[in-house]
Design an enzyme around this catalytic site. Structure first.
Site, short mmCIF file in Angstrom:
data_model
loop_
_atom_site.label_atom_id
_atom_site.label_comp_id
_atom_site.label_asym_id
_atom_site.label_seq_id
_atom_site.Cartn_x
_atom_site.Cartn_y
_atom_site.Cartn_z
N HIS A 1 -5.51 -3.78 -1.55
CA HIS A 1 -5.41 -2.72 -2.56
C HIS A 1 -5.53 -3.25 -3.99
O HIS A 1 -5.41 -2.48 -4.95
CB HIS A 1 -4.09 -1.95 -2.41
CG HIS A 1 -4.13 -0.94 -1.31
ND1 HIS A 1 -4.62 0.33 -1.48
CD2 HIS A 1 -3.78 -1.04 -0.01
CE1 HIS A 1 -4.54 0.99 -0.34
NE2 HIS A 1 -4.04 0.18 0.58
N SER B 1 0.80 -1.22 0.00
CA SER B 1 0.00 0.00 0.00
C SER B 1 0.83 1.27 0.00
O SER B 1 0.35 2.32 -0.40
CB SER B 1 -0.94 0.00 1.20
OG SER B 1 -0.21 -0.12 2.40
N LYS C 1 -12.06 -0.25 0.41
CA LYS C 1 -11.24 0.55 -0.51
C LYS C 1 -11.98 0.69 -1.85
O LYS C 1 -12.92 1.45 -1.91
CB LYS C 1 -9.85 -0.09 -0.62
CG LYS C 1 -9.11 0.14 0.69
CD LYS C 1 -7.78 -0.50 0.80
CE LYS C 1 -7.14 -0.07 2.12
NZ LYS C 1 -6.38 -1.12 2.78
C1 LIG Z 1 -6.23 -1.35 4.22
C2 LIG Z 1 -5.64 -2.67 4.42
C3 LIG Z 1 -6.20 -3.56 5.34
C4 LIG Z 1 -7.33 -3.17 6.24
O1 LIG Z 1 -8.53 -3.10 5.56
P1 LIG Z 1 -9.79 -2.50 6.33
O2 LIG Z 1 -10.95 -3.11 5.64
O3 LIG Z 1 -9.75 -1.02 6.22
O4 LIG Z 1 -9.68 -2.94 7.75
C5 LIG Z 1 -5.65 -4.82 5.44
N1 LIG Z 1 -4.60 -5.19 4.68
C6 LIG Z 1 -4.04 -4.36 3.79
C7 LIG Z 1 -2.90 -4.83 2.97
C8 LIG Z 1 -4.54 -3.08 3.63
O5 LIG Z 1 -3.98 -2.25 2.77
#
Ligand SMILES: *Cc1c(COP(=O)(O)O)cnc(C)c1O
Length: 392
Positions: free
Chosen positions: A209, A181, A240
């Site tokens: 992502h 990310s 996301k």
């Molecule tokens: C954003 C993210 C998460 C967390 O996701 P949420 O649904 O916001 O809790 C987990 N793993 C990765 C790699 C992320 O980028």
């Protein structure tokens, strides 16, 4: 001395190092433009890759679900909180992703906390990419398994660690982020799969992502690499690109069934609300029917990145719409972000511990919601702040 003085001292330390989180408040729906702290600014911060967070099809589905089913699920799912909407969502996600089964969680974070401890324990070993997301790391720690980090995206290092350590443990698990990310690079999943297969080790990828971004119409990293049926566990998020909230685990039916029995955030914490689940279903429908939003996202990302490079910025190693603008020291990145905000662009600086010391950056998140004109406005602001601060 009060017993909380140390906290204030720690926070003062963060401030002096440029690492204190100044959290801005958004007073408008998500979109290409936001009202932030009362000011209208171009949004380069959100993970709203496809512009779905305020999409009429999603909000309409949420309203309808609220009228028909109310809001809260009122119990954990294993006792009395599983609604038809949750079951339908899991069925449709499994179809969309081309896997045997899927289970949903409250978030991607809890999906990782549920999955890793369900698959490995004290007698086991986890081979984990050094740059994996915090929620993977926490899931690994919770499991009690021995955690062995291999060098980032380095399959040789992974295999060396496996050779040196596998024999000392009962079972093993390889875990990697799909898209990293902070840098926007993609895990070499086909090569990682080859190693997992060679040593007969479970393979898990966290595609938070990549969900809605990679693969045909956003079907994720497994689809992107054509690895259907080969990756044991695919974790994703609906917070996301899907624009809502909630975690997904997709993969072999036996693993998904096991998570319904042993995934602690599933068993001991309530599910997302009916309107959330309905909005996620609407997102799946949109993506299933058309690749248009995903295509627009990639067109926008390619344009922005190539123009930033032309201006002389270092956008790192990104292969995805995540566009880091590498600046080095955290105070410079913070000042850059502040000046962008003055110029009407909302793009946050990211420093240690989210990224390594000396690798502070502005992270630009490109979205299908941006028009070409929006991107040009953003580029103009980057050019003027970059020149002003001597970065370009
Ligand atoms: C954003 C993210 C998460 C967390 O996701 P949420 O649904 O916001 O809790 C987990 N793993 C990765 C790699 C992320 O980028």
């Amino acid at each position: 001395m009060s017993k909380t003085d140390w906290i204030q001292q720690e926070m003062d330390g963060l401030k002096s190092q440029g690492l204190y989180n100044h959290i801005r408040t958004i007073g408008s729906p998500q979109g290409a433009w936001l009202t932030v702290d009362g000011k209208k600014v171009l949004n380069f911060c959100s993970n709203n890759y496809l512009g779905l967070a305020n999409h009429p099809a999603l909000t309409a589905a949420a309203k309808k679900a609220m009228d028909e089913m109310g809001v809260g699920p009122a119990a954990v799912r294993s006792i009395a909180g599983t609604m038809t909407l949750h079951v339908e969502l899991e069925k449709r996600l499994a179809q969309f992703k081309g896997v045997e089964a899927a289970i949903t969680f409250q978030s991607g974070f809890t999906a990782n906390l549920a999955t890793v401890p369900a698959l490995v324990g004290k007698e086991d070993v986890i081979f984990s990419d050094r740059l994996n997301h915090a929620s993977i790391i926490d899931g690994c720690r919770l499991s009690g398994a021995k955690i062995i980090a291999y060098e980032h995206n380095d399959v040789k290092s992974l295999e060396e660690q496996i050779k040196a350590n596998l024999k000392d443990f009962r079972r093993a698990l390889i875990i990697t982020d799909g898209v990293f990310s902070m840098d926007g690079d993609i895990a070499p999943l086909p090569d990682i799969y080859a190693v997992a297969k060679k040593y007969d080790i479970l393979l898990m990828v966290d595609d938070a992502h990549g969900e809605g971004v990679l693969g045909k119409g956003g079907r994720g990293i497994v689809d992107h690499f054509g690895l259907h049926g080969k990756v044991d566990v695919e974790v994703g998020t609906m917070s996301k690109a899907f624009g809502v909230v909630g975690g997904i685990v997709a993969g072999k039916a036996v693993i998904i069934e096991w998570l319904r029995q042993r995934g602690r955030p599933f068993l001991f914490s309530s599910a997302v609300t009916a309107p959330d689940a309905a909005a996620c279903l609407a997102a799946v429908d949109l993506l299933k029917d058309s690749t248009q939003l995903v295509d627009k996202l990639w067109d926008n990302a390619k344009y922005f990145k190539s123009e930033m490079k032309r201006l002389g910025f270092n956008t790192g190693v990104s292969e995805t719409p995540i566009t880091p603008v590498m600046l080095g020291e955290a105070p410079l990145a913070q000042q850059f972000s502040r000046e962008l905000f003055e110029a009407g662009v909302f793009a946050m600086s990211i420093g240690y511990p989210t990224v390594p010391q000396g690798k502070a950056r502005i992270r630009v998140m490109i979205s299908a919601a941006h028009s070409k004109d929006d991107l040009d406005k953003g580029l103009e602001a980057f050019k003027s702040v970059g020149e002003n601060l001597g970065v370009i």
